[in-house]
Motif scaffolding. Structure first.
Motif: not given
Ligand code: LRH
Ligand code: MN
Length: 386
Positions: A178, A213, A216, A240, A282
């Motif tokens: 990640e 993610d 991000h 995520h 997430d």
């Protein structure tokens, strides 16, 4: 794709929820405790099982170690499976220890790097005991000031450490790498973007893939293009999913930009083997209830996926081939603007869950019951602990 085929694809959609999304969480300013919020790993798994019972498509829960550490992982596996869910991705925690001030696998101190690698290996063993095949690795590693550390040195330490970890990875297991462009590193981050993560995975081998993610990326990033590229390079391991307005806000999936979620799910819908892509949520809930917020995220993913599957591929390919720019765009917008609530109600009827799972949670009195059973656990924020 006709309705039958869309329903078939939706029935195969599996979404993993994060154990850490069920407990009290907050910001550095304050943690507002929620009545009935899960207080330990067993309650977090029970809440994940309730989300699966009410949605029918969230059959696994990701764990974060040591937040979810127990003495007997075999027993934990059975605890989960007895409640209808399986243990999903195992997330090592390489940020929650004082020793990680200057990083974990990238730390200048070889003893700290060894400690971090040991923890990753422990997580591989936990995955074996819980029947999980995914190690989901995020590093908080980075620096805050120019000159604080040697940027090439940190990269080479990371490569060396991940090569060691990869060498011991069982054949049926995957390492998901990640990335995140900043925070808690405020000058450099050792795994800042998809390119660095992809380079790392290519270097390690086929058991290593990139985890995207959605929170991000720098503002304005075309995330679905990153997804399309990673898919065509067979480097996309999973997601995520969450949503953000500004930074890594970890908000309910599709709550801020449902059109972006649709565009991302479109790339997944077009992939040859969508079931190989680990679709994990997430998110955390600073001011709202945890369980119905999680159910809303699951439902929003189903909505985006249903719309994505309804894109008329043939008409789209024809308009794209003809260079009909607006025509092609309108084909995609037709699907996005389709009201898929009746279709999802039919799906939920077929799989034996309520047409509106969020409403079912609320009507079912679960929040009141859990508040009764568990009460309110107070948690201190970072500042308050200081
Ligand atoms: C880092 C992150 C990572 C987790 C954490 C809970 O921002 O996205 O995936 O370990 O959140
Ligand atoms: Mn994440």
């Amino acid at each position: 794709m006709d309705e039958t085929a869309v329903l078939e694809r939706l029935r195969r959609l599996e979404i993993e929820t994060p154990s850490w999304g069920y407990g009290n969480s907050g910001t550095r300013f304050h943690v507002y405790p929620w009545p009935g919020a899960a207080r330990d790993v067993h309650e977090r798994i029970e809440d994940a099982a309730l989300v699966h019972r009410l949605t029918g498509c969230a059959p696994s829960v990701a764990l974060h170690i040591p937040w979810d550490a127990v003495d007997d992982y075999g027993a934990l596996r059975h605890f989960a499976e007895d409640r209808g869910v399986r243990i999903g991705a195992i997330n090592p925690n390489l940020f929650g220890d004082d020793g990680y001030r200057l990083g974990s696998l990238c730390n200048p101190d070889p003893d700290v790097r060894a400690q971090a690698l040991r923890h990753c290996r422990e997580c591989v063993a936990i995955a074996e005991q819980t029947g999980s095949t995914l190690i989901s690795l995020w590093l908080a590693d980075g620096t805050n000031y120019p000159g604080q550390d040697d940027l090439r040195g940190r990269h080479e330490r990371l490569v060396a450490a991940l090569e060691e970890l990869y060498a011991d990875l069982p054949d049926d297991m995957r390492l998901l790498v990640e990335y995140k462009f900043f925070e808690p590193g405020f000058y450099s981050t050792d795994l800042p973007d998809w390119g660095t993560a992809a380079l790392m995975c290519r270097r390690l081998g086929p058991k290593a893939q990139v985890l995207v993610d959605t929170g991000h990326h720098p503002q304005g990033t075309n995330v679905e293009q990153i997804v399309a590229l990673l898919l065509s390079e067979d480097l996309l391991g999973g997601f995520h999913l969450n949503n953000r307005k500004y930074a890594d806000d970890d908000l309910i999936v599709g709550s801020i930009d449902p059109f972006e979620l649709f565009r991302i799910m479109r790339e997944i819908a077009r992939s040859e083997s969508p079931e190989r892509i680990a679709l994990m949520i997430d998110q955390s809930h600073n001011i709202e209830g945890k369980i119905d917020a999680m159910i809303q995220s699951v439902a929003n993913i189903q909505t985006a996926y249903a719309k994505a599957l309804l894109v008329d591929d043939e008409r789209l390919a024809a308009t794209q081939r003809a260079g009909d720019v607006l025509g092609a765009h309108r084909v995609v917008m037709d699907a996005y603007e389709t009201d898929v609530r009746p279709l999802l109600a039919r799906l939920r009827e077929q799989i034996g869950v309520d047409p509106d799972p969020v409403e079912a949670f609320r009507r079912g009195g679960h929040a009141e019951r859990l508040a009764q059973e568990r009460g309110v656990a107070s948690v201190e924020s970072a500042y308050e602990r200081a």
